[in-house]
Design a protein around this motif. Structure first.
Motif, PDB file in Angstrom:
ATOM      1  N   PHE A 114      11.854  22.573   1.746  1.00  0.00           N
ATOM      2  CA  PHE A 114      12.034  22.876   3.166  1.00  0.00           C
ATOM      3  C   PHE A 114      10.767  22.582   3.966  1.00  0.00           C
ATOM      4  CE2 PHE A 114      11.325  25.990   6.576  1.00  0.00           C
ATOM      5  CZ  PHE A 114      12.345  25.619   7.443  1.00  0.00           C
ATOM      6  N   TRP A 115       9.634  23.050   3.475  1.00  0.00           N
ATOM      7  CA  TRP A 115       8.398  22.966   4.247  1.00  0.00           C
ATOM      8  C   TRP A 115       7.806  21.561   4.265  1.00  0.00           C
ATOM      9  CZ3 TRP A 115       7.482  25.659   8.072  1.00  0.00           C
ATOM     10  CH2 TRP A 115       6.207  25.905   8.581  1.00  0.00           C
ATOM     11  N   PHE A 116       8.219  20.742   3.329  1.00  0.00           N
ATOM     12  CA  PHE A 116       7.708  19.371   3.257  1.00  0.00           C
ATOM     13  C   PHE A 116       8.850  18.359   3.295  1.00  0.00           C
ATOM     14  CE2 PHE A 116       4.484  21.944   0.931  1.00  0.00           C
ATOM     15  CZ  PHE A 116       3.418  21.736   1.793  1.00  0.00           C
ATOM     16  N   PRO A 117       9.496  18.205   4.450  1.00  0.00           N
ATOM     17  CA  PRO A 117      10.515  17.154   4.566  1.00  0.00           C
ATOM     18  C   PRO A 117       9.906  15.759   4.417  1.00  0.00           C
ATOM     19  CG  PRO A 117      10.028  18.081   6.720  1.00  0.00           C
ATOM     20  CD  PRO A 117       9.343  18.951   5.707  1.00  0.00           C
ATOM     21  N   ASP A 118       8.563  15.693   4.440  1.00  0.00           N
ATOM     22  CA  ASP A 118       7.845  14.449   4.207  1.00  0.00           C
ATOM     23  C   ASP A 118       8.118  13.891   2.816  1.00  0.00           C
ATOM     24  OD1 ASP A 118       6.325  16.902   5.063  1.00  0.00           O
ATOM     25  OD2 ASP A 118       5.179  15.447   6.220  1.00  0.00           O
ATOM     26  N   GLY A 119       8.541  14.748   1.885  1.00  0.00           N
ATOM     27  CA  GLY A 119       8.743  14.331   0.512  1.00  0.00           C
ATOM     28  C   GLY A 119       7.422  14.217  -0.242  1.00  0.00           C
ATOM     29  N   ARG A 120       7.386  13.317  -1.225  1.00  0.00           N
ATOM     30  CA  ARG A 120       6.242  13.217  -2.115  1.00  0.00           C
ATOM     31  C   ARG A 120       5.733  11.780  -2.248  1.00  0.00           C
ATOM     32  NH1 ARG A 120       6.230  17.592  -6.238  1.00  0.00           N
ATOM     33  NH2 ARG A 120       7.487  19.268  -5.364  1.00  0.00           N
ATOM     34  N   SER A 121       6.095  10.934  -1.323  1.00  0.00           N
ATOM     35  CA  SER A 121       5.673   9.541  -1.393  1.00  0.00           C
ATOM     36  C   SER A 121       4.649   9.230  -0.317  1.00  0.00           C
ATOM     37  CB  SER A 121       6.883   8.606  -1.227  1.00  0.00           C
ATOM     38  OG  SER A 121       6.441   7.264  -1.115  1.00  0.00           O
ATOM     39  N   LEU A 122       3.556   8.595  -0.714  1.00  0.00           N
ATOM     40  CA  LEU A 122       2.534   8.183   0.243  1.00  0.00           C
ATOM     41  C   LEU A 122       3.002   7.019   1.105  1.00  0.00           C
ATOM     42  CD1 LEU A 122      -0.645   8.413  -2.015  1.00  0.00           C
ATOM     43  CD2 LEU A 122      -0.012   9.946  -0.139  1.00  0.00           C
ATOM     44  N   GLN A 123       4.202   6.519   0.869  1.00  0.00           N
ATOM     45  CA  GLN A 123       4.746   5.434   1.674  1.00  0.00           C
ATOM     46  C   GLN A 123       5.364   5.921   2.979  1.00  0.00           C
ATOM     47  OE1 GLN A 123       4.059   2.316   0.662  1.00  0.00           O
ATOM     48  NE2 GLN A 123       3.002   3.427  -0.982  1.00  0.00           N
ATOM     49  N   ILE A 124       5.323   7.226   3.235  1.00  0.00           N
ATOM     50  CA  ILE A 124       5.913   7.762   4.457  1.00  0.00           C
ATOM     51  C   ILE A 124       5.289   7.108   5.685  1.00  0.00           C
ATOM     52  CG2 ILE A 124       4.285   9.695   4.555  1.00  0.00           C
ATOM     53  CD1 ILE A 124       6.624  11.374   5.705  1.00  0.00           C
ATOM     54  N   ALA A 125       6.111   6.849   6.700  1.00  0.00           N
ATOM     55  CA  ALA A 125       5.616   6.271   7.946  1.00  0.00           C
ATOM     56  C   ALA A 125       4.747   7.287   8.676  1.00  0.00           C
ATOM     57  CB  ALA A 125       6.793   5.862   8.830  1.00  0.00           C
ATOM     58  N   ALA A 126       3.679   6.814   9.300  1.00  0.00           N
ATOM     59  CA  ALA A 126       2.751   7.711   9.989  1.00  0.00           C
ATOM     60  C   ALA A 126       3.441   8.488  11.101  1.00  0.00           C
ATOM     61  CB  ALA A 126       1.577   6.917  10.542  1.00  0.00           C
ATOM     62  N   SER A 127       4.349   7.849  11.837  1.00  0.00           N
ATOM     63  CA  SER A 127       5.012   8.537  12.945  1.00  0.00           C
ATOM     64  C   SER A 127       5.882   9.685  12.447  1.00  0.00           C
ATOM     65  CB  SER A 127       5.851   7.549  13.759  1.00  0.00           C
ATOM     66  OG  SER A 127       6.838   6.927  12.946  1.00  0.00           O
ATOM     67  N   ALA A 128       6.627   9.455  11.372  1.00  0.00           N
ATOM     68  CA  ALA A 128       7.459  10.519  10.803  1.00  0.00           C
ATOM     69  C   ALA A 128       6.598  11.642  10.251  1.00  0.00           C
ATOM     70  CB  ALA A 128       8.366   9.948   9.703  1.00  0.00           C
ATOM     71  N   HIS A 129       5.516  11.274   9.581  1.00  0.00           N
ATOM     72  CA  HIS A 129       4.627  12.275   9.001  1.00  0.00           C
ATOM     73  C   HIS A 129       3.999  13.142  10.096  1.00  0.00           C
ATOM     74  CE1 HIS A 129       2.274  14.138   5.968  1.00  0.00           C
ATOM     75  NE2 HIS A 129       1.144  13.517   6.221  1.00  0.00           N
ATOM     76  N   GLN A 130       3.582  12.534  11.182  1.00  0.00           N
ATOM     77  CA  GLN A 130       2.993  13.315  12.272  1.00  0.00           C
ATOM     78  C   GLN A 130       4.038  14.231  12.904  1.00  0.00           C
ATOM     79  OE1 GLN A 130      -0.135  11.682  14.544  1.00  0.00           O
ATOM     80  NE2 GLN A 130       0.707  12.375  16.490  1.00  0.00           N
ATOM     81  N   ASP A 131       5.266  13.758  13.032  1.00  0.00           N
ATOM     82  CA  ASP A 131       6.329  14.618  13.552  1.00  0.00           C
ATOM     83  C   ASP A 131       6.527  15.837  12.674  1.00  0.00           C
ATOM     84  OD1 ASP A 131       6.784  12.927  15.676  1.00  0.00           O
ATOM     85  OD2 ASP A 131       8.553  11.972  14.782  1.00  0.00           O
ATOM     86  N   HIS A 132       6.469  15.659  11.354  1.00  0.00           N
ATOM     87  CA  HIS A 132       6.612  16.793  10.440  1.00  0.00           C
ATOM     88  C   HIS A 132       5.458  17.778  10.611  1.00  0.00           C
ATOM     89  CE1 HIS A 132      10.035  14.933   8.745  1.00  0.00           C
ATOM     90  NE2 HIS A 132       9.418  14.087   7.945  1.00  0.00           N
ATOM     91  N   TRP A 133       4.245  17.263  10.839  1.00  0.00           N
ATOM     92  CA  TRP A 133       3.111  18.165  11.052  1.00  0.00           C
ATOM     93  C   TRP A 133       3.289  18.977  12.329  1.00  0.00           C
ATOM     94  CZ3 TRP A 133       0.199  20.182   7.735  1.00  0.00           C
ATOM     95  CH2 TRP A 133      -0.256  19.480   6.615  1.00  0.00           C
ATOM     96  N   PHE A 134       3.741  18.351  13.399  1.00  0.00           N
ATOM     97  CA  PHE A 134       4.002  19.098  14.627  1.00  0.00           C
ATOM     98  C   PHE A 134       5.009  20.205  14.370  1.00  0.00           C
ATOM     99  CE2 PHE A 134       2.309  15.492  17.241  1.00  0.00           C
ATOM    100  CZ  PHE A 134       1.455  16.244  18.029  1.00  0.00           C
ATOM    101  N   TRP A 135       6.062  19.881  13.665  1.00  0.00           N
ATOM    102  CA  TRP A 135       7.103  20.863  13.353  1.00  0.00           C
ATOM    103  C   TRP A 135       6.537  22.041  12.574  1.00  0.00           C
ATOM    104  CZ3 TRP A 135       9.180  21.702   8.285  1.00  0.00           C
ATOM    105  CH2 TRP A 135      10.346  22.478   8.242  1.00  0.00           C
ATOM    106  N   ARG A 136       5.695  21.743  11.574  1.00  0.00           N
ATOM    107  CA  ARG A 136       5.101  22.811  10.768  1.00  0.00           C
ATOM    108  C   ARG A 136       4.130  23.665  11.578  1.00  0.00           C
ATOM    109  NH1 ARG A 136       5.407  19.153   6.205  1.00  0.00           N
ATOM    110  NH2 ARG A 136       3.625  17.975   6.980  1.00  0.00           N
ATOM    111  N   MET A 137       3.279  23.024  12.376  1.00  0.00           N
ATOM    112  CA  MET A 137       2.128  23.714  12.949  1.00  0.00           C
ATOM    113  C   MET A 137       2.376  24.301  14.327  1.00  0.00           C
ATOM    114  SD  MET A 137      -0.926  21.190  11.606  1.00  0.00           S
ATOM    115  CE  MET A 137      -2.236  22.379  11.898  1.00  0.00           C
TER     116      MET A 137
END
Length: 215
Positions: A16-39
């Protein structure tokens, strides 16, 4: 709430807390969106709906055995340091778990659990209690936190490095607050603490590091 099944009952918390998953191939825009959601509190309603019971169990110490596993330890840190804030936002209980979360984080740094985490976003969250938990050693812990985040920047893929540089800056901004006041003044009202004149000026300005992520 059942956080997971089988031998890894904490997986539900992590997934739940890491919809980013476990791959370093994640797109930067999606990853930043997940950080906003968390923080920025975007997950509060879902945390309350899905994780109230398990957060209360963690706060009572009933999930401490999860810390025998690096990812289990991370899940308990999330429950104590993050989900507690959502579940009990606006009350002293939101911060009451900070010492326990800090102990888990420091132990994980010492026993190799932090280093065993597979992706940088897991390690960032593992380290959050170092900056969150108030106490006499707060500045030293924030210096440690800054160093850990600088290491993450150096190791992260180039496209993700700006995200993690911003988190280094945020930790530096938190350090300035703790150096000035010895605590997080934005908690004063919730914790029924009297603010000093300098803290009143800071609170009136309303420019808080935890609201400035990624700037």
């Amino acid at each position: 709430m059942n956080a997971g099944t089988g031998e890894r009952p904490w997986r539900g918390v992590l997934d739940f807390w890491f919809p980013d998953g476990r791959s370093l191939q994640i797109a930067a825009s999606a990853h930043q969106d997940h950080w906003f959601w968390r923080m920025q509190g975007g997950a509060d309603s879902e945390i309350i709906a899905r994780f109230s019971d398990i957060t209360a169990q963690a706060a009572a110490g009933n999930l401490d055995h999860w810390a025998a596993d690096p990812e289990g330890r991370l899940a308990v840190i999330i429950l104590l340091d993050q989900f507690s804030r959502a579940l009990w936002r606006g009350s002293p209980r939101a911060f009451a778990q900070d010492p326990a979360a800090l102990a888990l984080s420091m132990e994980g740094l010492a026993d190799g659990h932090y280093a065993a985490l597979p992706v940088p976003w897991f390690r960032i969250v593992h380290g959050l209690p170092l900056g969150h938990c108030e106490g006499p050693d707060h500045l030293g812990r924030i210096d440690l936190l800054i160093g850990l985040r600088e290491e993450i920047v150096a190791e992260a893929p180039a496209r993700l490095q700006p995200i993690y540089r911003s988190l280094v800056k945020q930790a530096g901004d938190v350090r300035k607050v703790i150096a000035a006041f010895g605590r997080h003044p934005h908690r004063n009202k919730v914790l029924d603490r009297e603010a000093t004149p300098a803290e009143e000026a800071y609170l009136t300005a309303g420019d808080f590091p935890h609201d400035r992520a990624f700037q």
